[in-house]
Design an enzyme around this catalytic site. Structure first.
Site, PDB file in Angstrom:
ATOM      1  N   SER A  46      -5.207   2.781  -7.928  1.00  0.00           N
ATOM      2  CA  SER A  46      -6.005   4.004  -7.789  1.00  0.00           C
ATOM      3  C   SER A  46      -6.947   4.123  -8.982  1.00  0.00           C
ATOM      4  O   SER A  46      -6.647   3.611 -10.073  1.00  0.00           O
ATOM      5  CB  SER A  46      -5.079   5.228  -7.786  1.00  0.00           C
ATOM      6  OG  SER A  46      -5.832   6.422  -7.909  1.00  0.00           O
ATOM      7  N   ASN A  64       0.786  -1.231   0.000  1.00  0.00           N
ATOM      8  CA  ASN A  64       0.000   0.000   0.000  1.00  0.00           C
ATOM      9  C   ASN A  64       0.829   1.298   0.000  1.00  0.00           C
ATOM     10  O   ASN A  64       0.269   2.378  -0.109  1.00  0.00           O
ATOM     11  CB  ASN A  64      -0.926  -0.046   1.235  1.00  0.00           C
ATOM     12  CG  ASN A  64      -1.765   1.184   1.411  1.00  0.00           C
ATOM     13  OD1 ASN A  64      -2.700   1.401   0.662  1.00  0.00           O
ATOM     14  ND2 ASN A  64      -1.424   2.020   2.386  1.00  0.00           N
ATOM     15  N   TYR A 120       2.221   9.535 -11.189  1.00  0.00           N
ATOM     16  CA  TYR A 120       1.314   8.809 -10.293  1.00  0.00           C
ATOM     17  C   TYR A 120       0.359   7.912 -11.085  1.00  0.00           C
ATOM     18  O   TYR A 120       0.237   6.710 -10.806  1.00  0.00           O
ATOM     19  CB  TYR A 120       0.516   9.825  -9.456  1.00  0.00           C
ATOM     20  CG  TYR A 120      -0.382   9.189  -8.419  1.00  0.00           C
ATOM     21  CD1 TYR A 120       0.122   8.795  -7.185  1.00  0.00           C
ATOM     22  CD2 TYR A 120      -1.746   8.988  -8.671  1.00  0.00           C
ATOM     23  CE1 TYR A 120      -0.698   8.211  -6.228  1.00  0.00           C
ATOM     24  CE2 TYR A 120      -2.572   8.405  -7.719  1.00  0.00           C
ATOM     25  CZ  TYR A 120      -2.045   8.025  -6.503  1.00  0.00           C
ATOM     26  OH  TYR A 120      -2.860   7.441  -5.565  1.00  0.00           O
ATOM     27  N   SER A 164       2.077   4.959 -12.665  1.00  0.00           N
ATOM     28  CA  SER A 164       2.456   3.931 -11.677  1.00  0.00           C
ATOM     29  C   SER A 164       1.234   3.090 -11.304  1.00  0.00           C
ATOM     30  O   SER A 164       1.318   1.863 -11.182  1.00  0.00           O
ATOM     31  CB  SER A 164       3.074   4.581 -10.424  1.00  0.00           C
ATOM     32  OG  SER A 164       2.096   5.200  -9.610  1.00  0.00           O
ATOM     33  N   LYS A 165       0.088   3.741 -11.181  1.00  0.00           N
ATOM     34  CA  LYS A 165      -1.112   3.016 -10.749  1.00  0.00           C
ATOM     35  C   LYS A 165      -1.697   2.162 -11.880  1.00  0.00           C
ATOM     36  O   LYS A 165      -2.186   1.049 -11.630  1.00  0.00           O
ATOM     37  CB  LYS A 165      -2.156   4.019 -10.228  1.00  0.00           C
ATOM     38  CG  LYS A 165      -1.712   4.772  -8.982  1.00  0.00           C
ATOM     39  CD  LYS A 165      -1.384   3.838  -7.827  1.00  0.00           C
ATOM     40  CE  LYS A 165      -1.101   4.563  -6.531  1.00  0.00           C
ATOM     41  NZ  LYS A 165      -0.811   3.673  -5.407  1.00  0.00           N
TER      42      LYS A 165
HETATM   43  N1  LIG Z   1      -6.000   9.244  -0.787  1.00  0.00           N
HETATM   44  C1  LIG Z   1      -6.498   8.983  -1.995  1.00  0.00           C
HETATM   45  O1  LIG Z   1      -7.371   9.703  -2.516  1.00  0.00           O
HETATM   46  C2  LIG Z   1      -6.023   7.767  -2.743  1.00  0.00           C
HETATM   47  C3  LIG Z   1      -6.727   7.379  -3.889  1.00  0.00           C
HETATM   48  C4  LIG Z   1      -6.307   6.252  -4.595  1.00  0.00           C
HETATM   49  C5  LIG Z   1      -5.209   5.542  -4.152  1.00  0.00           C
HETATM   50  N2  LIG Z   1      -4.538   5.942  -3.030  1.00  0.00           N
HETATM   51  C6  LIG Z   1      -3.376   5.139  -2.627  1.00  0.00           C
HETATM   52  O2  LIG Z   1      -3.578   4.619  -1.339  1.00  0.00           O
HETATM   53  C7  LIG Z   1      -2.309   4.362  -0.731  1.00  0.00           C
HETATM   54  C8  LIG Z   1      -2.299   4.964   0.656  1.00  0.00           C
HETATM   55  O3  LIG Z   1      -2.407   6.378   0.537  1.00  0.00           O
HETATM   56  P1  LIG Z   1      -3.178   7.265   1.595  1.00  0.00           P
HETATM   57  O4  LIG Z   1      -4.177   8.048   0.856  1.00  0.00           O
HETATM   58  O5  LIG Z   1      -3.610   6.459   2.768  1.00  0.00           O
HETATM   59  O6  LIG Z   1      -2.021   8.304   1.983  1.00  0.00           O
HETATM   60  P2  LIG Z   1      -1.111   8.486   3.278  1.00  0.00           P
HETATM   61  O7  LIG Z   1      -1.927   8.723   4.482  1.00  0.00           O
HETATM   62  O8  LIG Z   1      -0.116   9.521   2.866  1.00  0.00           O
HETATM   63  O9  LIG Z   1      -0.391   7.066   3.439  1.00  0.00           O
HETATM   64  C9  LIG Z   1       0.714   6.682   2.681  1.00  0.00           C
HETATM   65  C10 LIG Z   1       1.435   5.583   3.423  1.00  0.00           C
HETATM   66  O10 LIG Z   1       2.507   5.127   2.581  1.00  0.00           O
HETATM   67  C11 LIG Z   1       3.671   5.060   3.369  1.00  0.00           C
HETATM   68  N3  LIG Z   1       4.852   5.219   2.533  1.00  0.00           N
HETATM   69  C12 LIG Z   1       5.142   6.163   1.611  1.00  0.00           C
HETATM   70  N4  LIG Z   1       6.360   5.961   1.097  1.00  0.00           N
HETATM   71  C13 LIG Z   1       6.850   4.844   1.689  1.00  0.00           C
HETATM   72  C14 LIG Z   1       8.062   4.115   1.592  1.00  0.00           C
HETATM   73  N5  LIG Z   1       9.044   4.490   0.769  1.00  0.00           N
HETATM   74  N6  LIG Z   1       8.214   3.012   2.350  1.00  0.00           N
HETATM   75  C15 LIG Z   1       7.240   2.625   3.206  1.00  0.00           C
HETATM   76  N7  LIG Z   1       6.083   3.269   3.348  1.00  0.00           N
HETATM   77  C16 LIG Z   1       5.896   4.374   2.604  1.00  0.00           C
HETATM   78  C17 LIG Z   1       3.539   6.177   4.397  1.00  0.00           C
HETATM   79  O11 LIG Z   1       4.316   5.873   5.551  1.00  0.00           O
HETATM   80  P3  LIG Z   1       5.679   6.631   5.983  1.00  0.00           P
HETATM   81  O12 LIG Z   1       5.507   8.056   5.589  1.00  0.00           O
HETATM   82  O13 LIG Z   1       5.750   6.399   7.465  1.00  0.00           O
HETATM   83  O14 LIG Z   1       6.761   5.932   5.261  1.00  0.00           O
HETATM   84  C18 LIG Z   1       2.055   6.078   4.729  1.00  0.00           C
HETATM   85  O15 LIG Z   1       1.844   5.135   5.743  1.00  0.00           O
HETATM   86  C19 LIG Z   1      -1.260   4.939  -1.679  1.00  0.00           C
HETATM   87  O16 LIG Z   1      -0.710   3.903  -2.467  1.00  0.00           O
HETATM   88  C20 LIG Z   1      -2.071   5.888  -2.543  1.00  0.00           C
HETATM   89  O17 LIG Z   1      -1.481   6.094  -3.793  1.00  0.00           O
HETATM   90  C21 LIG Z   1      -4.922   7.031  -2.316  1.00  0.00           C
END
Ligand SMILES: NC(=O)c1ccc[n+]([C@@H]2O[C@H](COP(=O)([O-])OP(=O)(O)OC[C@H]3O[C@@H](n4cnc5c(N)ncnc54)[C@H](OP(=O)(O)O)[C@@H]3O)[C@@H](O)[C@H]2O)c1
Length: 238
Positions: A143, A90, A156, A159-160
């Site tokens: 995503s 994730n 982004y 990648s998705k």
């Molecule tokens: N929010 C949206 O609207 C949305 C929509 C579609 C998909 N997504 C996807 O959902 C996933 C989670 O995103 P979120 O929205 O929950 O955002 P978030 O709150 O920013 O969470 C991102 C998580 O990824 C971790 N992360 C980032 N880089 C990392 C690395 N190099 N190694 C290990 N962990 C890493 C962060 O932890 P640390 O910072 O502690 O490393 C954090 O726990 C992502 O893949 C995102 O692309 C989000």
């Protein structure tokens, strides 16, 4: 409750947002959860929160883009728990830029490494464990941005889209081995990545049919469904 009773689940990138919600839900459903992230202090705080809710959970500090750290994680889990039933890949970042402004190293390479390459390297480590078990469920976070087109954010979106195709390919490749691969494609979800009212929210919200962003827990429920289907499949087989 108990949909993952006794299962060992690894959640990559779970110090906040969707990953955090998934780790908490998996633990609530009886799994032994090992979750990761780069931020140790935040990870330890989340660990405490989930334990206080009665979950069995451990934070393991690991940068998903650093292969040695991922290897240390998988070695640790296998040594301690003996198996991995569920992997939720994730970790993700979103760096805003219009096409002409994309910095190939600081944005494109970093985004691809974090969102896509890390999933490949972690799966290469976890899959041998699952193949030995002849069971396992991998859920890769993609995503809606990998399906529909939106202006900008090409690193982004690319990648998705790649995650979706990769996951379908893996599902086909390993179907007969008892390993299931799925991707989840969240739409707008409020987390540290997307805060209500920020520029990304303002740009995307008008196109969301429900007129609101999701909460991370809503996405976590979908991930749980895909993770827990292992149980259903074994029922069907018998
Ligand atoms: N929010 C949206 O609207 C949305 C929509 C579609 C998909 N997504 C996807 O959902 C996933 C989670 O995103 P979120 O929205 O929950 O955002 P978030 O709150 O920013 O969470 C991102 C998580 O990824 C971790 N992360 C980032 N880089 C990392 C690395 N190099 N190694 C290990 N962990 C890493 C962060 O932890 P640390 O910072 O502690 O490393 C954090 O726990 C992502 O893949 C995102 O692309 C989000």
């Amino acid at each position: 409750m108990d949909r993952l009773n006794g299962k060992v689940a690894v959640v990559i990138g779970a110090t906040s947002g969707i990953g955090k919600a998934t780790a908490a839900l998996f633990a609530k459903e009886g799994a032994k959860v090992i979750f990761t992230g780069r931020r140790e202090e935040v990870g330890k705080k989340v660990e405490k929160e989930i334990i206080a809710q009665g979950g069995q959970v451990e934070f393991f500090k690991c940068d998903a883009t650093v292969e040695e750290e991922c290897k240390a994680l998988v070695d640790y889990v296998v040594e301690k728990y003996g198996r991995i039933d569920v992997l939720h890949n994730n970790a993700g970042i979103l760096i805003d830029a219009d096409f002409l402004g994309i910095d190939l190293v600081k944005n494109f390479d970093r985004t691809i490494n974090t969102n896509l390459r890390s999933q490949i390297s972690v799966m290469q480590l976890v899959l041998p464990v699952m193949l030995k078990q002849k069971s396992g469920s991998v859920i890769n976070t993609a995503s809606v941005g990998g399906i529909i087109t939106m202006p900008n954010n090409i690193p982004y979106s690319v990648s998705k889209a790649a995650i979706i195709h990769m996951t379908r390919t893996l599902a086909k490749t390993y179907a007969k081995e008892g390993i299931r691969f799925n991707s989840v494609c969240p739409g707008l979800t409020y987390s540290e990545m997307v805060e209500p009212g920020n520029d990304f929210d303002k740009a995307v919200l008008p196109g969301v049919p429900m007129g609101r962003g999701a909460q991370p827990e809503e996405i976590a429920n979908g991930v749980l469904f895909l993770a827990s289907m292992n149980l259903h499949i074994s029922l069907v087989k018998h």
